[in-house]
Write a protein that holds these residues in place. Structure first.
Motif, PDB file in Angstrom:
ATOM      1  N   LYS A  60       0.668  -1.150   0.091  1.00 16.23           N
ATOM      2  CA  LYS A  60      -0.078   0.024  -0.028  1.00 16.23           C
ATOM      3  C   LYS A  60       0.970   1.303  -0.170  1.00 16.23           C
ATOM      4  O   LYS A  60       1.943   1.149   0.500  1.00 16.23           O
ATOM      5  N   ALA A  61       0.199   2.430  -0.630  1.00 16.22           N
ATOM      6  CA  ALA A  61       1.021   3.445  -0.477  1.00 16.22           C
ATOM      7  C   ALA A  61       0.168   4.745  -0.648  1.00 16.22           C
ATOM      8  O   ALA A  61      -0.975   4.743  -1.199  1.00 16.22           O
ATOM      9  N   SER A  62       0.653   5.925  -0.080  1.00 16.11           N
ATOM     10  CA  SER A  62      -0.344   7.170  -0.502  1.00 16.11           C
ATOM     11  C   SER A  62      -0.042   7.578  -1.747  1.00 16.11           C
ATOM     12  O   SER A  62       0.967   7.723  -1.990  1.00 16.11           O
ATOM     13  N   LEU A  63      -1.070   8.258  -2.328  1.00 15.01           N
ATOM     14  CA  LEU A  63      -1.193   8.845  -3.768  1.00 15.01           C
ATOM     15  C   LEU A  63      -1.499  10.081  -3.769  1.00 15.01           C
ATOM     16  O   LEU A  63      -2.249  10.661  -4.575  1.00 15.01           O
ATOM     17  N   ASN A  64      -1.175  10.969  -2.561  1.00  8.30           N
ATOM     18  CA  ASN A  64      -1.719  12.550  -2.705  1.00  8.30           C
ATOM     19  C   ASN A  64      -0.963  12.979  -3.683  1.00  8.30           C
ATOM     20  O   ASN A  64       0.382  12.884  -4.113  1.00  8.30           O
ATOM     21  N   GLN A  65      -1.730  13.713  -4.648  1.00  8.77           N
ATOM     22  CA  GLN A  65      -1.174  14.606  -5.972  1.00  8.77           C
ATOM     23  C   GLN A  65      -0.229  15.692  -5.319  1.00  8.77           C
ATOM     24  O   GLN A  65      -0.897  16.678  -4.823  1.00  8.77           O
ATOM     25  N   ASN A  66       1.009  15.538  -5.411  1.00  6.63           N
ATOM     26  CA  ASN A  66       1.866  16.635  -4.850  1.00  6.63           C
ATOM     27  C   ASN A  66       2.963  17.355  -5.882  1.00  6.63           C
ATOM     28  O   ASN A  66       3.811  18.017  -5.401  1.00  6.63           O
ATOM     29  N   LEU A  67       2.536  17.361  -7.223  1.00  8.05           N
ATOM     30  CA  LEU A  67       3.456  17.642  -8.290  1.00  8.05           C
ATOM     31  C   LEU A  67       4.001  18.970  -8.037  1.00  8.05           C
ATOM     32  O   LEU A  67       5.050  19.441  -7.911  1.00  8.05           O
ATOM     33  N   ALA A  68       2.736  19.917  -7.865  1.00  5.60           N
ATOM     34  CA  ALA A  68       3.009  21.434  -7.987  1.00  5.60           C
ATOM     35  C   ALA A  68       3.625  21.652  -6.590  1.00  5.60           C
ATOM     36  O   ALA A  68       4.558  22.520  -6.520  1.00  5.60           O
ATOM     37  N   GLN A  69       3.352  20.957  -5.596  1.00  6.72           N
ATOM     38  CA  GLN A  69       3.878  21.358  -4.186  1.00  6.72           C
ATOM     39  C   GLN A  69       5.487  20.954  -4.057  1.00  6.72           C
ATOM     40  O   GLN A  69       6.330  21.851  -3.487  1.00  6.72           O
ATOM     41  N   VAL A  70       5.792  19.810  -4.535  1.00  7.52           N
ATOM     42  CA  VAL A  70       7.196  19.464  -4.330  1.00  7.52           C
ATOM     43  C   VAL A  70       8.142  19.865  -5.693  1.00  7.52           C
ATOM     44  O   VAL A  70       9.412  20.065  -5.234  1.00  7.52           O
ATOM     45  N   THR A  71       7.512  20.136  -6.802  1.00  6.15           N
ATOM     46  CA  THR A  71       8.540  20.617  -8.008  1.00  6.15           C
ATOM     47  C   THR A  71       7.564  21.687  -8.480  1.00  6.15           C
ATOM     48  O   THR A  71       6.981  21.402  -9.795  1.00  6.15           O
ATOM     49  N   PRO A  72       7.725  22.726  -7.997  1.00  6.24           N
ATOM     50  CA  PRO A  72       6.918  24.079  -8.867  1.00  6.24           C
ATOM     51  C   PRO A  72       7.317  24.146  -9.923  1.00  6.24           C
ATOM     52  O   PRO A  72       6.480  24.801 -10.942  1.00  6.24           O
TER      53      PRO A  72
END
Length: 311
Positions: free
Chosen positions: A284-296
């Protein structure tokens, strides 16, 4: 008499067009999930996928060992006919280390995928099959026309459907030097295989510069471009390992994998093993969408290299 097939490699089952691809008996062990490893090279053929003297490739050996460790079966092939077979749908996931337009015989001259086979792959993933892309999987099915200038264009929704599924596309990599150290930023230290890993991780690789990232990515690892040499890295940090959902299918990609030495690296093997386990539904893994947050700055396209002077 040797068996026509063994557990890890398919041989071409006859030269008659439309012939059914035969599979070894007992291929799908009861209670074990199976991973299809596909390493056809229609473009450049990397050392790690070459079969030499009839022996399994570096990649095949490494993934087979991961299967023994984590409890999944591995079958490797370079024959694109597999995607037209009924048995293709028995796999929990497919792993690609491929290049070029796989519907052509290309560099390695192995049987290509059919157009129907490519669509069968995409449909299977959308329906729930997992997918693991490694390194050159993003250097596969480039958005047409596949010419240098087009590599530096962001195509977005007009990208090839395979690349839309994968989540990003290869543009280029450094050449002087081709290999260099970079700091890998760990964006999700809880992802399977990364437990206990401290960020950043210094790593030597042929670093792909990528584009057309799907905005629903869960970014796991990022390339820190600060201090890197060459035009491909004259850009903000960008994703190099991620996970996303394609319909019901779990899609994982990592840009690591060029150097043969890295296929014995505990860090890389843990990352890849975690991605495979998640893709086949065993982790299992978390799939929160973090593209803009961690690589703006993810959408930046690197500058094209200066043309070489003539003469």
């Amino acid at each position: 008499m040797k068996d026509e097939f063994n557990r890890r490699r398919f041989l071409q089952a006859g030269a008659v067009a439309g012939a059914t691809l035969a599979l070894p008996k007992g291929l799908f062990a009861a209670g074990k999930k199976s991973l299809l490893v596909f390493t056809k090279s229609s473009g450049f053929e990397h050392d790690v996928v070459k079969v030499k003297d009839g022996q399994p490739s570096i990649l095949e050996n490494a993934v087979t060992e991961l299967g023994k460790k984590h409890g999944f079966d591995v079958t490797a092939t370079k024959d694109g006919g597999i995607f037209d077979s009924k048995d293709f749908h028995k796999y929990a996931a497919a792993l690609f280390f491929t290049t070029g337009d796989l519907t052509t015989a290309g560099t390695d001259k192995n049987p290509p995928m059919s157009a129907q086979g490519k669509q069968a792959l995409l449909d299977a993933i959308h329906g729930g099959m997992g997918f693991v892309g490694v390194h050159a999987a993003s250097d596969t099915f480039h958005t047409a026309p596949d010419v240098d200038d087009n590599r530096y264009v962001a195509h977005g929704e007009k990208s090839d459907p395979y690349l839309r599924m994968l989540g990003g596309e290869f543009i280029t990599h450094g050449s002087t030097p081709r290999l260099q150290d970079s700091n890998i930023i760990v964006n999700d230290a809880k992802y399977p295989g990364l437990e206990g890993v401290s960020s950043p991780v210094k790593f030597n690789e042929e670093w792909y510069s990528l584009k057309d990232f799907r905005t629903d990515l869960h970014v796991i690892l990022t390339v820190d471009t600060k201090g890197m040499t060459g035009e491909p890295y004259q850009r903000a940090p960008y994703p190099m390992t991620w996970a996303r959902m394609e319909g019901k299918g779990r899609v994982f990609y990592t840009a690591i994998g060029d150097r043969p030495e890295n296929w014995s690296s505990p860090f890389f093997m843990n990352v890849l093993g975690g991605g495979i386990r998640w893709a086949i539904g065993s982790a299992k893994a978390s799939l929160n969408q973090n593209l803009a947050q961690v690589t703006p700055g993810y959408a930046e396209i690197p500058p094209k290299p200066d043309p070489k002077p003539k003469g």
